[in-house]
Write an enzyme that holds these catalytic residues in place. Structure first.
Site: not given
Ligand code: GUN
Length: 282
Positions: A49, A93, A116
């Site tokens: 990311k 995350q 998100d």
């Molecule tokens: N953990 C696995 N996929 C994601 C996601 O798309 N966003 C977040 N915040 N955590 C994750």
């Protein structure tokens, strides 16, 4: 006839180029990620990311706390980022370590920075058919289906998995496109029978090969959201031989995965526009 492989990598690159052009127009765009603990998969996701955000010209802020961080520490950190004008988007995350209440942390995010789309405000707006930030992975699924001109209106769509991150929001988004949506999960009585009716099949379980070729309707579009680390490498939820029956199928890796990051960046652009007043929230 062999299935058309839905190239998420190429589509994600196109989206990221669009995002980079928007960043250049907007000026500084800040994306903060919060990583608590040392989940190995989360470290890989966060690194990807950050790389993508940096390549698009954004200012990625990488905030990390140790695995034994308290809930109060995480909440204070989130509050700090909420009030920081250089931060347009915040991503916490998941999963968080067990001593931390994930729902409480997500609820603490400023909804206009929740790129998100997990805050109850944004999840609720999607449920109410007025999407603000939709979660990145489901948005990537819909973007792939759009790019390959897969018909959604009136078709039978089956979603396997009912997670907040993927299953529930993707079902809502398919419903918005006028698909007839069935949600399947671990207690579904006859999963194979449900799947065989699907014109569009979305597998988001996290179990290698849970969808076998005989569960796929001839000519279906099959979207594999699974990313499973096995001894033979990364594999999806769909068995490879399902491609022989499908009309469209996403590969793993290179399908939905790259789209998740691209759509996160697109949401961050939206957040930046909210904060500059060029787009009302909501
Ligand atoms: N953990 C696995 N996929 C994601 C996601 O798309 N966003 C977040 N915040 N955590 C994750």
């Amino acid at each position: 006839m062999a299935a058309t492989i839905m190239d998420g990598k190429a589509l994600a690159l196109r989206v990221r180029e669009e995002v980079a052009a928007e960043v250049a127009e907007l000026g500084e765009v800040g994306l903060a990620t919060v990583l608590v603990g040392d989940d190995p998969a989360s470290h890989v996701y966060i690194a990807s990311k950050h790389r993508a955000a940096g390549e698009a010209g954004m200012y990625p802020r990488d905030v990390r706390l140790p695995a034994d961080a308290t809930e109060g520490e995480v909440l204070r950190l989130v509050e700090g980022l909420n009030g920081d004008d250089s931060v347009d988007g915040i991503l916490v995350q998941l999963p968080l370590p067990p001593q931390i209440d994930e729902a409480r942390v997500i609820r603490a995010l400023a909804p206009s920075k929740d790129v998100d789309g997990l805050h109850p405000y944004n999840a609720g707006e999607l449920y109410l058919d007025r999407p603000t930030f939709a979660p990145a992975t489901p948005s990537g699924v819909l973007e792939l289906l759009r790019a390959y001109e897969v018909r959604l209106s009136g078709v039978s769509a089956v979603v396997i998995g009912r997670s907040e991150l993927v299953g529930k929001p993707v079902a809502m988004m398919l419903l918005r496109e006028n698909a007839t949506v069935t949600m399947c999960h671990s207690r579904t009585a006859d999963l194979a029978e449900q799947c065989r009716r699907a014109d569009v099949l979305v597998a988001a379980v996290g179990r290698p090969g849970i969808v076998t070729a005989d569960m796929v309707k001839e000519g279906a579009a099959v979207i594999d959201v699974g990313i499973n680390r096995t001894e033979s490498g990364l594999v999806g939820d769909v068995a490879p031989d399902a491609a022989a029956r499908a009309a469209f199928i996403t590969p793993v890796p290179g399908g939905v995965g790259p789209m998740t990051i691209a759509m996160l960046l697109r949401n961050t652009i939206k957040a930046a526009k909210f904060h500059r007043g060029s787009l009302a929230f909501p």
